[in-house]
Design a protein around this motif. Structure first.
Motif, mmCIF file in Angstrom:
data_model
loop_
_atom_site.group_PDB
_atom_site.id
_atom_site.type_symbol
_atom_site.label_atom_id
_atom_site.label_comp_id
_atom_site.label_asym_id
_atom_site.label_seq_id
_atom_site.Cartn_x
_atom_site.Cartn_y
_atom_site.Cartn_z
ATOM 1 N N ARG A 161 143.738 4.788 17.085
ATOM 2 C CA ARG A 161 144.707 4.934 15.994
ATOM 3 C C ARG A 161 144.423 6.191 15.174
ATOM 4 O O ARG A 161 145.344 6.932 14.804
ATOM 5 N N LEU A 162 143.146 6.438 14.880
ATOM 6 C CA LEU A 162 142.774 7.608 14.096
ATOM 7 C C LEU A 162 143.171 8.898 14.812
ATOM 8 O O LEU A 162 143.754 9.810 14.205
ATOM 9 N N MET A 163 142.867 8.978 16.108
ATOM 10 C CA MET A 163 143.193 10.185 16.855
ATOM 11 C C MET A 163 144.695 10.391 16.966
ATOM 12 O O MET A 163 145.190 11.517 16.847
ATOM 13 N N LEU A 164 145.423 9.314 17.184
ATOM 14 C CA LEU A 164 146.879 9.439 17.284
ATOM 15 C C LEU A 164 147.487 9.863 15.955
ATOM 16 O O LEU A 164 148.458 10.639 15.917
ATOM 17 N N MET A 165 146.924 9.364 14.836
ATOM 18 C CA MET A 165 147.425 9.753 13.516
ATOM 19 C C MET A 165 147.231 11.246 13.264
ATOM 20 O O MET A 165 148.009 11.868 12.527
ATOM 21 N N MET A 166 146.201 11.839 13.878
ATOM 22 C CA MET A 166 145.941 13.269 13.680
ATOM 23 C C MET A 166 146.613 14.139 14.736
ATOM 24 O O MET A 166 147.090 15.240 14.434
ATOM 25 N N THR A 167 146.642 13.658 15.972
ATOM 26 C CA THR A 167 147.138 14.511 17.045
ATOM 27 C C THR A 167 148.659 14.505 17.170
ATOM 28 O O THR A 167 149.234 15.515 17.608
ATOM 29 N N PHE A 168 149.318 13.424 16.816
ATOM 30 C CA PHE A 168 150.778 13.425 16.901
ATOM 31 C C PHE A 168 151.408 14.430 15.926
ATOM 32 O O PHE A 168 152.330 15.161 16.314
ATOM 33 N N PRO A 169 150.949 14.510 14.663
ATOM 34 C CA PRO A 169 151.467 15.590 13.812
ATOM 35 C C PRO A 169 151.149 16.974 14.372
ATOM 36 O O PRO A 169 151.974 17.893 14.253
ATOM 37 N N LEU A 170 149.966 17.129 14.987
ATOM 38 C CA LEU A 170 149.634 18.411 15.609
ATOM 39 C C LEU A 170 150.585 18.711 16.755
ATOM 40 O O LEU A 170 151.049 19.858 16.910
ATOM 41 N N ALA A 171 150.887 17.693 17.566
ATOM 42 C CA ALA A 171 151.803 17.900 18.687
ATOM 43 C C ALA A 171 153.187 18.316 18.199
ATOM 44 O O ALA A 171 153.830 19.210 18.772
#
Length: 214
Positions: A161-171
């Motif tokens: 969840r933590l990684m998705l919260m950070m990487t989806f905005p980056l994507a």
């Protein structure tokens, strides 16, 4: 008892990633082309390894580099453990880190340089985020070693969840702004196009989960 010098490890890794980007920009502006990009990456990797080595000897001044096999039993155990992990890491590298090689084989030096320059700014930011999951990996392994499976699953879900919260905005940011960033960095001629940018955004989202080791 083994210790993880996570803070220093992550700091050196961040320095390498930022330094690689800055050095690439300097070499490109100097007119060295693809060769300059290769030199920049290799130079920063060497500097990073030297920083890791210096940090190790600072924490462990009693250790000295020397050749030899002081403990053959330990060597056999390490080779036994490292054998299958080497195969796993090789497969992981071939799947997730061979893109530049494939781009060069299929499209030549020009295609490889376009591919490299288009992904480099985004991958630099992503690698900084990836350090967070690398910091948690030793703890996850310890929980698994204690056979606390339920706790491990809970920790794994929180990491995802933590990684998705950070990487989806980056994507999303990659899709919207990668063209402008790359154009400002190396010029419009070294931008690989919208298809490559969108693929890069998808890769960032997928590899965020793949990068969490359990």
């Amino acid at each position: 008892m083994a210790q993880q010098d996570i803070a220093a490890y992550n700091m050196i890794g961040t320095i390498i990633n930022v330094g690689r980007t800055v050095a690439s920009l300097v070499f490109v502006l100097a007119g060295t082309g693809l060769f300059g990009l290769m030199v920049a990456g290799t130079t920063m990797d060497i500097c990073g390894n030297l920083l890791y080595l210096k940090r190790f000897y600072k924490l462990n001044p009693e250790f000295k580099s020397r050749w030899g096999i002081p403990d053959k039993a330990l060597l056999r155990e390490m080779l036994g453990f490292g054998g299958y992990t080497t195969i796993m890491n090789l497969g992981n590298r071939l799947f997730f880190a061979s893109a530049n090689i494939i781009a060069g084989m299929t499209s030549g030096a020009v295609g490889a340089s376009l591919f490299y320059s288009t992904q480099m700014p985004s991958k630099t930011v992503y690698n900084m985020l990836y350090r967070l999951t690398e910091s948690a990996t030793p703890g996850v392994h310890e929980i698994y070693g204690r056979r606390q499976i339920d706790k491990m699953a809970h920790v794994f879900q929180r990491l995802v969840r933590l990684m998705l919260m950070m990487t989806f905005p980056l994507a999303v940011g990659v899709v919207l702004f990668n063209r402008d960033v790359v154009t400002c960095w190396v010029g419009p001629k070294l931008f690989g196009g919208s298809l490559l940018t969108n693929t890069l955004a998808i890769y960032i989202a997928i590899s965020a989960i793949q990068g969490i080791s359990v």
